[in-house]
Design a protein around this motif. Structure first.
Motif, PDB file in Angstrom:
ATOM      1  N   LYS A  30       0.830  -1.202   0.000  1.00 30.11           N
ATOM      2  CA  LYS A  30       0.000   0.000   0.000  1.00 30.11           C
ATOM      3  C   LYS A  30       0.865   1.253   0.000  1.00 30.11           C
ATOM      4  O   LYS A  30       0.553   2.229  -0.683  1.00 30.11           O
ATOM      5  CB  LYS A  30      -0.950   0.023   1.183  1.00 30.11           C
ATOM      6  CG  LYS A  30      -1.869   1.252   1.092  1.00 30.11           C
ATOM      7  CD  LYS A  30      -2.731   1.423   2.252  1.00 30.11           C
ATOM      8  CE  LYS A  30      -3.644   2.609   2.188  1.00 30.11           C
ATOM      9  NZ  LYS A  30      -3.273   3.747   1.413  1.00 30.11           N
ATOM     10  N   ALA A  31       1.949   1.235   0.773  1.00 26.50           N
ATOM     11  CA  ALA A  31       2.848   2.394   0.801  1.00 26.50           C
ATOM     12  C   ALA A  31       3.456   2.635  -0.575  1.00 26.50           C
ATOM     13  O   ALA A  31       3.573   3.785  -1.026  1.00 26.50           O
ATOM     14  CB  ALA A  31       3.942   2.189   1.844  1.00 26.50           C
ATOM     15  N   ILE A  32       3.814   1.567  -1.268  1.00 24.85           N
ATOM     16  CA  ILE A  32       4.383   1.690  -2.612  1.00 24.85           C
ATOM     17  C   ILE A  32       3.343   2.263  -3.570  1.00 24.85           C
ATOM     18  O   ILE A  32       3.627   3.172  -4.355  1.00 24.85           O
ATOM     19  CB  ILE A  32       4.907   0.325  -3.106  1.00 24.85           C
ATOM     20  CG1 ILE A  32       6.133  -0.081  -2.295  1.00 24.85           C
ATOM     21  CG2 ILE A  32       5.233   0.357  -4.593  1.00 24.85           C
ATOM     22  CD1 ILE A  32       6.563  -1.517  -2.510  1.00 24.85           C
ATOM     23  N   VAL A  33       2.130   1.733  -3.516  1.00 19.16           N
ATOM     24  CA  VAL A  33       1.073   2.211  -4.416  1.00 19.16           C
ATOM     25  C   VAL A  33       0.719   3.662  -4.111  1.00 19.16           C
ATOM     26  O   VAL A  33       0.542   4.476  -5.027  1.00 19.16           O
ATOM     27  CB  VAL A  33      -0.176   1.307  -4.324  1.00 19.16           C
ATOM     28  CG1 VAL A  33      -1.353   1.913  -5.070  1.00 19.16           C
ATOM     29  CG2 VAL A  33       0.133  -0.070  -4.884  1.00 19.16           C
ATOM     30  N   THR A  34       0.645   4.021  -2.826  1.00 19.35           N
ATOM     31  CA  THR A  34       0.336   5.403  -2.464  1.00 19.35           C
ATOM     32  C   THR A  34       1.394   6.353  -2.999  1.00 19.35           C
ATOM     33  O   THR A  34       1.074   7.405  -3.559  1.00 19.35           O
ATOM     34  CB  THR A  34       0.215   5.538  -0.928  1.00 19.35           C
ATOM     35  OG1 THR A  34      -0.828   4.678  -0.483  1.00 19.35           O
ATOM     36  CG2 THR A  34      -0.081   6.963  -0.525  1.00 19.35           C
ATOM     37  N   SER A  35       2.645   5.981  -2.870  1.00 15.81           N
ATOM     38  CA  SER A  35       3.720   6.815  -3.402  1.00 15.81           C
ATOM     39  C   SER A  35       3.640   6.887  -4.922  1.00 15.81           C
ATOM     40  O   SER A  35       3.847   7.953  -5.512  1.00 15.81           O
ATOM     41  CB  SER A  35       5.075   6.253  -2.978  1.00 15.81           C
ATOM     42  OG  SER A  35       6.112   6.991  -3.574  1.00 15.81           O
ATOM     43  N   PHE A  36       3.326   5.767  -5.569  1.00 17.91           N
ATOM     44  CA  PHE A  36       3.199   5.763  -7.030  1.00 17.91           C
ATOM     45  C   PHE A  36       2.106   6.714  -7.481  1.00 17.91           C
ATOM     46  O   PHE A  36       2.293   7.512  -8.400  1.00 17.91           O
ATOM     47  CB  PHE A  36       2.908   4.335  -7.523  1.00 17.91           C
ATOM     48  CG  PHE A  36       2.587   4.256  -8.985  1.00 17.91           C
ATOM     49  CD1 PHE A  36       3.588   4.392  -9.928  1.00 17.91           C
ATOM     50  CD2 PHE A  36       1.291   4.054  -9.424  1.00 17.91           C
ATOM     51  CE1 PHE A  36       3.302   4.325 -11.285  1.00 17.91           C
ATOM     52  CE2 PHE A  36       0.986   3.987 -10.768  1.00 17.91           C
ATOM     53  CZ  PHE A  36       2.002   4.124 -11.705  1.00 17.91           C
ATOM     54  N   VAL A  37       0.962   6.657  -6.812  1.00 18.11           N
ATOM     55  CA  VAL A  37      -0.158   7.530  -7.190  1.00 18.11           C
ATOM     56  C   VAL A  37       0.187   8.991  -6.926  1.00 18.11           C
ATOM     57  O   VAL A  37       0.013   9.851  -7.783  1.00 18.11           O
ATOM     58  CB  VAL A  37      -1.450   7.124  -6.446  1.00 18.11           C
ATOM     59  CG1 VAL A  37      -2.545   8.160  -6.636  1.00 18.11           C
ATOM     60  CG2 VAL A  37      -1.934   5.766  -6.940  1.00 18.11           C
ATOM     61  N   LYS A  38       0.685   9.271  -5.718  1.00 17.61           N
ATOM     62  CA  LYS A  38       0.942  10.652  -5.318  1.00 17.61           C
ATOM     63  C   LYS A  38       2.123  11.270  -6.069  1.00 17.61           C
ATOM     64  O   LYS A  38       2.045  12.426  -6.489  1.00 17.61           O
ATOM     65  CB  LYS A  38       1.219  10.685  -3.810  1.00 17.61           C
ATOM     66  CG  LYS A  38       1.364  12.078  -3.234  1.00 17.61           C
ATOM     67  CD  LYS A  38       1.521  12.029  -1.736  1.00 17.61           C
ATOM     68  CE  LYS A  38       2.997  12.193  -1.439  1.00 17.61           C
ATOM     69  NZ  LYS A  38       3.328  12.163  -0.048  1.00 17.61           N
ATOM     70  N   ASP A  39       3.197  10.514  -6.250  1.00 15.05           N
ATOM     71  CA  ASP A  39       4.438  11.076  -6.775  1.00 15.05           C
ATOM     72  C   ASP A  39       4.677  10.835  -8.262  1.00 15.05           C
ATOM     73  O   ASP A  39       5.453  11.559  -8.878  1.00 15.05           O
ATOM     74  CB  ASP A  39       5.632  10.528  -5.989  1.00 15.05           C
ATOM     75  CG  ASP A  39       5.512  10.798  -4.503  1.00 15.05           C
ATOM     76  OD1 ASP A  39       4.955  11.853  -4.150  1.00 15.05           O
ATOM     77  OD2 ASP A  39       5.969   9.967  -3.698  1.00 15.05           O
TER      78      ASP A  39
END
Length: 145
Positions: A30-39
């Motif tokens: 989830k942390a990886i996906v959140t960073s992918f979406v946000k950044d």
């Protein structure tokens, strides 16, 4: 003491350990996906839509204000802004869709491997005693002729 032994047996079962590992991996994913979406994903989408920063999209219900100070004394305390941050909500929806799609792909691959295991033909069942006796009789009759 019996309760502790039962709890230890429960914790040491494979399912509980598998679940714990899955939760840890899911949190990291989830942390990886959140960073992918946000950044990675949202900046080009925002640029394409005319320089929109989705994290700043909100409906302000009540303006906030800074504290008014007189030296070290607070005359009027700071008031936090009250807003509906729908841009962050959009980011969360995109996170969810990506994670749900990844889980779908994983489950689809798992089901495909299970289906292949099921398709492996089982060995034919052993002949019954009657069939064995009939085969022996047939072979003996062939030998006599």
């Amino acid at each position: 003491m019996k309760l502790l032994k039962e709890f230890k047996a429960f914790i040491m079962k494979g399912n509980v350990l598998d679940l714990a590992v899955a939760v840890i991996i899911a949190t990291a994913f989830k942390a990886i996906v959140t960073s992918f979406v946000k950044d990675v994903l949202m900046p080009p989408i925002g640029m394409f839509l005319g320089g929109v920063d989705f994290t700043e999209l909100k409906i302000i219900l009540k303006e906030g204000s800074e504290a008014v100070m007189n030296g070290d004394q607070v005359v009027t305390p700071a008031i936090s802004e009250v807003a509906i941050s729908y841009g962050l909500w959009i980011n969360t929806i995109i996170d969810f869709i990506i994670i749900a799609f990844a889980v779908f792909i994983i489950i689809k691959a798992y089901n495909k491997t299970k289906k292949k295991e099921e398709e492996v033909p089982a060995a034919p069942p052993a002949p019954s005693n009657e069939e064995v006796l009939l085969t022996e009789i047939r072979d003996l009759l062939k030998e006599k002729n």
